[in-house]
Design a protein around this motif. Structure first.
Motif, PDB file in Angstrom:
ATOM      1  N   ASP A  95      21.880 -19.081   9.851  1.00  0.00           N
ATOM      2  CA  ASP A  95      21.493 -17.665   9.758  1.00  0.00           C
ATOM      3  C   ASP A  95      19.998 -17.506   9.520  1.00  0.00           C
ATOM      4  N   GLY A  96      19.369 -18.510   8.900  1.00  0.00           N
ATOM      5  CA  GLY A  96      17.949 -18.402   8.577  1.00  0.00           C
ATOM      6  C   GLY A  96      17.023 -19.012   9.604  1.00  0.00           C
ATOM      7  N   PHE A  97      17.565 -19.431  10.755  1.00  0.00           N
ATOM      8  CA  PHE A  97      16.747 -20.080  11.769  1.00  0.00           C
ATOM      9  C   PHE A  97      17.046 -19.490  13.138  1.00  0.00           C
ATOM     10  N   ASP A  98      16.033 -19.532  14.039  1.00  0.00           N
ATOM     11  CA  ASP A  98      16.296 -19.080  15.396  1.00  0.00           C
ATOM     12  C   ASP A  98      16.886 -20.230  16.214  1.00  0.00           C
ATOM     13  N   LYS A 151      13.392 -22.566  14.253  1.00  0.00           N
ATOM     14  CA  LYS A 151      12.235 -22.063  13.532  1.00  0.00           C
ATOM     15  C   LYS A 151      12.704 -21.189  12.376  1.00  0.00           C
ATOM     16  N   PHE A 152      12.212 -21.451  11.184  1.00  0.00           N
ATOM     17  CA  PHE A 152      12.602 -20.728   9.975  1.00  0.00           C
ATOM     18  C   PHE A 152      12.180 -19.262  10.093  1.00  0.00           C
ATOM     19  N   ARG A 153      13.095 -18.359   9.784  1.00  0.00           N
ATOM     20  CA  ARG A 153      12.833 -16.929   9.975  1.00  0.00           C
ATOM     21  C   ARG A 153      11.893 -16.341   8.909  1.00  0.00           C
ATOM     22  N   MET A 154      11.827 -16.949   7.740  1.00  0.00           N
ATOM     23  CA  MET A 154      11.014 -16.356   6.686  1.00  0.00           C
ATOM     24  C   MET A 154      10.212 -17.425   5.940  1.00  0.00           C
ATOM     25  N   ASP A 167       5.588 -11.290   5.628  1.00  0.00           N
ATOM     26  CA  ASP A 167       7.035 -11.021   5.659  1.00  0.00           C
ATOM     27  C   ASP A 167       7.724 -11.533   4.390  1.00  0.00           C
ATOM     28  N   PHE A 226      20.074 -12.558   5.777  1.00  0.00           N
ATOM     29  CA  PHE A 226      19.002 -12.109   6.663  1.00  0.00           C
ATOM     30  C   PHE A 226      19.500 -10.901   7.447  1.00  0.00           C
TER      31      PHE A 226
END
Length: 575
Positions: free
Chosen positions: A474-477, A481-484, A553, A574
């Motif tokens: 949930d936290g990666f694309d 790549k880490f979203r935050m 962010d 997220f």
């Protein structure tokens, strides 16, 4: 005796100033301690009268940067009082006052008089049993032979036949052959050559110093009156009339703490200094009413200092110790982060660890890795397992696997199903994704903690998710790549292939290791069930040195940290 409230000014030297203060006590001051009568380590001493007793105040060569000592003169075990050692020294908590030597003595003496007054009122009598191990050590007969006990959980509540290993100056006692074999193999790399039967006898209640046994007859009587079946084990010990044998007395303090105390029994010596012959020590025992007891009482005994091999875990409640020792944990990635996390988990009481990593240790690793130069060229997982077993030999299972996690999941599927927790410290999205995939297969009960660091170790993250519900993904694309992220900008990494160097070291790493290990322990203890996300941020100075800033962010979502950085906690969610 009443103490002057104000110190007498020092008349030149420290000793002269103290002399003046003691003289001010009047008739209660009995004079200086002669130089040839000073206690070991003391360089000055003064004697006082307190009621019908005599006290001695001593100072060492470090005084006034060390505390003053107070002794009860003419102290014997039959007069044992709580918090007073074998030589009469009072166990005080007073500290040195380097700027005022007289004040240092005043504080120590005032605390001593308070303790003695409270002892007269029997206010500390229970402490004999609450701190039994400390008093046993104080009254030990010898200090050159130590007994070290590895108990079963709850072992002090039962009488059993344990197993001992005798070495030069030490006797290791284990609850059974299996524990003895594992511990000894972990510690030395070899199985124990010989195990001695060693009675471990539960005593209830634990005796006060006046009842500590000095003779085999007193030991038999203590075991007879305060144990269930203990004398049967003492009799069994005599079956082969040993040259020497060892016994451990165990018991429970009023607070529930377990205590262990060891003794050595041996044949008396003959006129030439050798143990008397078997025939001589057994002579005539069959004509007595109880031959077993008669034989035992002919032996000599020595009370020995006793330590617990599991003393490092006793800060945890017994139920928590049991949970931690029973937990099965898989650590994936035994690099800089994972090696420290694995060792911390073992030190915290986890006794079943599977370590997974496909790589070997290189010289570029050693300034930030738990392993050093001797392990270079060896598989990280296997070398780390060897190191943990040797450092913590009471750990029951630590095994390294030189393979990827995907291969471990295929080849050791059942071990993975039985795991209570997976801790992934690979720092690679693909490897973490393989952990998450395995965790979501039917039949897997465990949760997973994922740990990683951002550039220059300016930030570290630990995330706890279960088998279902929230996912690490949930936290990666899609590209991992880490979203935050926390870190924005910063110096580029060294332009090299293979990561032969790194921009962070052991100091920066320590925060990340503690962050991940703490979340893993909280998960095992059911203090955290997730989905949880904990982050640690370095201070502003570290960000400035790396020419980096905190991403907007991150600030918008989790707040603006102050210049000291610190810990942030929340849910792994997220938009």
């Amino acid at each position: 005796m009443s103490l002057p409230l104000k110190a007498t000014p020092a008349a030149g030297s420290t000793a002269q100033g103290l002399d003046a203060w003691f003289i001010g006590l009047g008739d209660d001051f009995l004079g200086r301690v002669p130089a040839d009568s000073l206690r070991p380590g003391m360089v000055e001493g003064w004697r006082l009268r307190w009621r019908e007793r005599e006290l001695e105040v001593g100072v060492d060569a470090d005084f006034p940067y060390s505390a003053a000592r107070v002794y009860l003169v003419g102290f014997a075990r039959e007069q044992a009082q709580p918090h007073i050692e074998k030589d009469g020294k009072l166990c005080l908590g007073s500290k040195a006052v380097p700027s005022d030597a007289v004040r240092t003595v005043q504080v120590a003496l005032a605390e001593a008089l308070q303790l003695l007054t409270e002892n007269e009122a029997r206010q500390h009598d229970e402490d004999f049993r609450e701190d039994f191990a400390a008093y046993w050590l104080t009254w030990a007969d010898r200090r050159d032979l130590l007994i070290e006990v590895l108990p079963d959980l709850g072992g002090a509540r039962k009488t059993t036949l344990a197993r001992g290993v005798r070495t030069e100056g030490r006797v290791f006692v284990f609850p059974n052959k299996d524990k003895a074999g594992k511990f000894w193999a972990n510690l030395t790399g070899n199985a124990p050559k010989r195990l001695k039967e060693t009675p471990l006898i539960s005593i209830d209640p634990l005796p006060a110093p006046g009842r500590y046994p000095d003779t085999a007859a007193e030991l038999w009587e203590l075991v007879h009156t305060r144990s269930q079946g203990g004398t049967d084990l003492l009799a069994r010990l005599m079956a082969n009339t040993p040259m020497e044998a060892f016994i451990v007395l165990a018991g429970i303090a009023p607070s529930g703490r377990e205590h262990y105390s060891g003794l050595r029994i041996r044949r008396p010596l003959d006129g030439s200094g050798y143990p008397i012959k078997r025939r001589a020590i057994r002579e005539g025992i069959e004509r007595t009413g109880d031959p077993r007891r008669t034989l035992f009482e002919r032996f000599e005994i020595e009370r020995l200092p006793t330590d617990r091999l599991d003393a490092g875990s006793t800060r945890l409640p017994e139920g928590v110790q049991r949970e931690m020792s029973a937990a099965k944990v898989v650590v994936v990635g035994c690099g800089a982060l994972g090696s420290g996390v694995a060792r911390m988990l073992a030190q915290a009481g986890v006794e079943h660890l599977s370590l997974v990593d496909p790589e070997k240790l290189g010289w570029e690793n050693i300034r930030r890795h738990e392993l050093g130069g001797r392990a270079v060229g060896h598989a990280k997982a296997e070398a780390l397992a060897d190191s943990i077993r040797a450092a913590l030999p009471m750990v029951s299972f630590v095994k390294g696997y030189q393979m990827t996690f995907a291969a471990f999941a295929r080849e050791h599927h059942e071990s993975l199903r039985q795991a209570d927790l997976i801790v992934s410290c690979t720092g690679e999205w693909a490897a973490d994704a393989s952990v998450e995939l395995a965790l979501r297969q039917p039949g897997h009960k465990g949760a997973a903690v994922y740990g990683w660091m951002e550039a220059h170790a300016l930030a570290a993250h630990a995330v706890l998710v279960g088998s279902y519900g929230a996912r690490l993904a949930d936290g990666f694309d899609e590209d991992g790549k880490f979203r935050m992220p926390v870190v924005a900008g910063g110096k580029p990494p060294p332009p090299e292939c293979g990561g032969a160097s790194t921009t962070f070291g052991a100091v920066e790493l320590a925060h990340a290791q503690g962050l991940v290990a703490r979340l893993a322990i909280d998960s095992l203890r059911k203090l955290e069930t997730g989905p949880a996300w904990r982050s640690w941020l370095a201070d502003a100075a570290a960000f400035n040195e790396a020419e980096a800033t905190i991403a907007p962010d991150w600030v918008a979502a989790r707040g603006d940290p102050d210049d000291g950085g610190g810990l942030f906690s929340g849910e792994w969610t997220f938009p």
